[in-house]
Design an enzyme around this catalytic site. Sequence first.
Site, short mmCIF file in Angstrom:
data_model
loop_
_atom_site.label_atom_id
_atom_site.label_comp_id
_atom_site.label_asym_id
_atom_site.label_seq_id
_atom_site.Cartn_x
_atom_site.Cartn_y
_atom_site.Cartn_z
N CYS A 1 -6.28 -3.74 7.49
CA CYS A 1 -7.48 -2.91 7.34
C CYS A 1 -8.57 -3.58 6.49
CB CYS A 1 -7.12 -1.53 6.80
SG CYS A 1 -6.66 -1.50 5.06
N CYS B 1 0.84 -1.20 0.00
CA CYS B 1 0.00 0.00 0.00
C CYS B 1 0.87 1.25 0.00
CB CYS B 1 -0.93 -0.02 1.21
SG CYS B 1 -1.98 1.43 1.34
#
Lengths: 386, 367
Positions: B197, B101
Amino acid sequence: MSSLYFDHAATTPLRDEVRAAMEPCLHGNFGNPSSIHRWGREAAAALDGARARVAEALGATPGEIFFVRGGTESDNLAVLGRTRRLVVDGHPPRVVVSSVEHKAVLAAADAALHGSDGVPATLRVGVDGSVDHDALADVLARGPCVVSVMWVNNETGMILPVPEIAARVSGSGSTFHTDAVQAVGKIPVRVDQVPVDLLTVTGHKIYGPRGTGVLFVRTGVEVAPLVHGGGQERGLRPGTEDVAGAVGMAEALQLAVLEQEAERTRLAALRDGLESRLGTLVPGLRVNAGDAPRAPHISSLGIPDVDGGILLGALDLEGVGASGGSACDSGAAKASHVLTALYGQADPLAALRLSLGRATTEADVDRAAQVVARVVERIRSGGVDR
Amino acid sequence: MSRVLVAMSGGVDSSVAAALLVEEGHDVIGVTMKTFCYTGTGDHGKTCCGLDGIADARRVAVGLGIPHYVFDVEADFTRDVIDDFVAEYARGRTPNPCVRCNSFTKFQDLLRRGRALGCDAIASGHYVRMDRSGPEPALLRGLDRRKDQSYFLWGLPRDMLPLLHFPLGSLTKAEVRERARALSLATAEKPESQEICFVPTGDYRDLLRTRLGSTHPALEPGPVVDRTGSILGEHPGYAGFTVGQRKGFGGGFSEPMFVLEIQPDTRTVVVGTREELFSDALEVREVSWLTDPPPEGTTVRVQLRYRAADVPAVVTGCGETLDLRLQEEVAAVTPGQSAVVFADERVLGGGRIMDARRNAPRSVLQS
């Protein structure tokens, strides 16, 4: 930094006159309209007065006006409540919606058919604002249904041919509902001139209080309630009435209707000026539904080579409050189902909706056009222009 | 004064980072990246991410008097991070989604959109430091070693370093909480989030089942063998295992058994004793550098897991692939994890571990 609110189609500030009208209901005249005593009586009188004023503004009778808690609730009560009533009367649930309806109508239509085999039929709307009348005739020929077509589209401002559709549905055995949330105060909306069965209005788009709405139900049309409780609003919307809200809504609606003609002329001139300036300043600009008949307060623009989410943020940083497609709860920009319906899934243009209101001036329009042009230019060049 | 775009997750760290930037007099813009939709999507997209993080970040931003926007990066995030995460497990490896990410999604997107918003700097609440005293900005470990997040940032594009600000790099977590309380930030008492997440259930195998289908070979039973190939038992799906993992093989062994290797082609999980877990050489791919690459023969320090200590290593090959010889043996070097290369406190670069082996003869190891 200038402060330019160009999002009046999202919501509007409360008018001073409306606040003044509501004030007595929040303090002295605070009673419950269902109470027998003086306090209750005075509150009931205020509520009746509000109902009469709303009826007058729309060309209805007071008995046809039902106060509800917003536009979404009004749309749901119309589409879902009317379909449920048809089912009670022994008909299969059938709903027809236009391809550019508000989500309140689309979701209510889905809910109305939940558990049945059917899905809501869709009436395609063209970029010129036209509706396929033959398709409508086909649907109507198959038996009673609920037809819901908005009067003014909230994203593009396009005016849909509601009087024609209402005339076609009238007498066919089906029911016609129109969401007139963006129409009242912008174009003439009279139920004594257009044979709609059900009509939705909300207060906060016309400088009235948030959380207020009305459903007009033509005499003789039966609607099943969605909320169950006491007998308020003749059982169609139980719950102790929001008298101040109803009074504020009535005041706002009366003023909006009174000023409609003059405001329409003024706003249309401002909008045309805005679009012509932007047309010069922003290469590749498209006015969405630009060839359709349009309400005067909404300018929906398609802008190539920019990211819609960035554009709105960048405009905000320059003091311009605008919106794009419909926003999701998180605040992230999403592709609009309305623009997708009009321009297809692969439309590469970012959506920018600038909507004008009472406070908008020519100078505001000038500045907004310059800011939009500058920001678009900066985003396209991919860099910092400060 | 510059205009700074700060990534706000809605946690206490990024809230304080934003507050510190405001205190320093910058023109601060907060953004929250919507990476993943927790709720299903309705027919008209009516259910949308009511993520607590977005609401918390917005509340803090409004309290600080700064603008706040939500960037929808779901499509990019799904492609670059979630798809990779799933594919890596299917290959029998153990991915670092946060590295993916940071390398491909978060900072690249912040930079692109930040530029369009007129920003000249990008900030986040990571516990790392930027040292700008040298000819080129250097990324350093966070001062609070227990919170140091440099392990996740080796994949940042080198040319982005001049634009990056990490206001928390010299603070401890306790100090950050204290600042949050002093500023009455809405997120001051928010607990630390540890889970990935996009794995809200906390069990990544749920996600694998959803995305691969429960009949994928990675989720089907296969043999558990030792180094000699003797079958010791059966496992319920190799994607549920990671190198170094101990639990899950039942009893009956004379000493504890650990996962040594996963062989996806045959769905085999190879296990062995703790002693067999150690390696002293590794091959790293998808290498990225924040400095000029270190020449062969250079002694560096390398960190092979988040929160693990770094160990000395010699660069034995440096090109598309980075080869390292560890100066001390390390247990459970795991394919898919990051190998991050340091010179003292400074992050030089890193890559993904492809393979680890033991080169030194056994006799040497045991001495």
